[in-house]
Design a protein around this motif. Structure first.
Motif, short mmCIF file in Angstrom:
data_model
loop_
_atom_site.label_atom_id
_atom_site.label_comp_id
_atom_site.label_asym_id
_atom_site.label_seq_id
_atom_site.Cartn_x
_atom_site.Cartn_y
_atom_site.Cartn_z
N ALA A 1 0.85 -1.17 0.08
CA ALA A 1 0.01 0.03 0.10
C ALA A 1 0.72 1.24 0.05
O ALA A 1 2.23 1.36 0.45
CB ALA A 1 -0.80 0.05 1.12
N GLN A 2 0.15 2.31 -0.33
CA GLN A 2 1.08 3.71 -0.50
C GLN A 2 0.17 4.64 -0.20
O GLN A 2 -1.24 4.71 -0.56
CB GLN A 2 1.70 3.93 -2.00
CG GLN A 2 2.72 4.88 -2.03
CD GLN A 2 3.27 5.10 -3.52
OE1 GLN A 2 2.33 5.64 -4.44
NE2 GLN A 2 4.30 4.63 -3.67
N VAL A 3 0.58 5.59 0.86
CA VAL A 3 -0.30 6.55 1.04
C VAL A 3 0.49 8.12 0.93
O VAL A 3 1.73 8.03 1.41
CB VAL A 3 -0.83 6.61 2.38
CG1 VAL A 3 -1.85 5.35 2.41
CG2 VAL A 3 0.02 6.45 3.35
N THR A 4 -0.34 9.04 0.35
CA THR A 4 0.59 10.50 0.28
C THR A 4 -0.31 11.10 1.32
O THR A 4 -1.53 11.62 1.40
CB THR A 4 0.29 10.99 -0.98
OG1 THR A 4 1.49 10.13 -1.72
CG2 THR A 4 1.07 12.34 -0.90
N ILE A 5 0.34 11.74 2.44
CA ILE A 5 -0.24 12.33 3.50
C ILE A 5 0.45 13.99 3.74
O ILE A 5 1.45 14.11 3.55
CB ILE A 5 -0.14 11.70 4.90
CG1 ILE A 5 -0.62 10.49 4.77
CG2 ILE A 5 -0.77 12.67 5.96
CD1 ILE A 5 -0.67 9.61 6.23
N THR A 6 -0.57 14.86 3.65
CA THR A 6 0.00 16.28 3.93
C THR A 6 -0.37 16.69 5.55
O THR A 6 -1.50 16.32 5.69
CB THR A 6 -0.64 17.09 3.07
OG1 THR A 6 -0.60 17.07 1.62
CG2 THR A 6 -0.41 18.69 3.24
#
Length: 225
Positions: A213-218
């Motif tokens: 899984a891959q997540v981009t979080i700001t």
């Protein structure tokens, strides 16, 4: 002197204003591996005959025996699917002669799901003995991949948080709350190897399957100015 001051003031006013970013955006990754509990086979029968009818009949006889053997091994009808059916002429050409048809070849391919892989080697051996003479591959997977995918997402989020903390510490700023999360990834890992050797049953190595899984979080930086 007044002219010089005016020129300096004009230069300062014209200089670009430097802005400090008020957020940090990072991408986290997570991966989990587990032993497979399901296999998919692509096997079939290739038969030849002097005529198209003979080739198809020979193929049907062999394939019926293969399918009966699969069902006897406990494989449900829903897990056996015809995925390829071909009938082709065998062309030949002698020197200084026109091409002509010299018999026919019938191919019938099946995609078979095995939900119990402990006896996979024995199944392969028995269907080959019953007439299956084409094997186009084998792959392994999980009947229920959701728990593995859920854990991969959790690890991806933790990885993103850890990266954000490191960046904030290196930049000397405080890390605030999460502004947004975007998910990506979800790819399956490498397909395990399939080995054939001379023995009582064909050895098959299931190995491991993975989910990533891959997540981009700001993240917000509350003290940024």
């Amino acid at each position: 002197m007044n002219t010089l001051k005016a020129m300096l003031l004009g230069t300062l006013l014209a200089a670009p204003t430097l802005a400090v970013a008020d957020h940090i955006t990072v991408t986290g990754e997570g991966q989990v591996a587990a032993a497979p509990d399901m296999a998919t086979l692509m096997l079939g029968v290739t038969a030849q005959g002097a005529t198209a009818t003979e080739a198809m009949q020979a193929n049907a006889t062999q394939l019926t025996a293969v399918m009966d053997r699969l069902k006897a091994a406990g494989i449900a009808d829903a897990d056996i699917q015809t995925t390829g059916l071909q009938l082709n002429p065998n062309w030949t050409q002698a020197e200084n002669q026109a091409r002509r048809i010299d018999g026919y070849t019938a191919d019938n391919m099946l995609t078979v799901r095995l939900r119990k892989i402990d006896g996979l080697g024995e199944v392969l051996d028995t269907v080959v003995a019953d007439g299956a003479n084409t094997l186009n591959g084998i792959s392994f997977d999980l009947a229920d991949p959701k728990p593995l995918m859920d854990e991969a997402r959790k690890r991806a989020v933790e990885d993103a948080k850890d990266r954000a903390r490191q960046l904030a510490e290196a930049a000397g700023v405080q890390l605030g709350g999460i502004e947004s999360i975007i998910e990506g990834g979800g790819a399956q890992g490498p397909v395990p190897m399939f080995r054939m050797e001379a023995s009582a049953a064909t050895p098959v190595a299931g190995g491991e399957v993975t989910r990533s899984a891959q997540v981009t979080i700001t993240f917000d930086i509350p003290d940024a100015t």
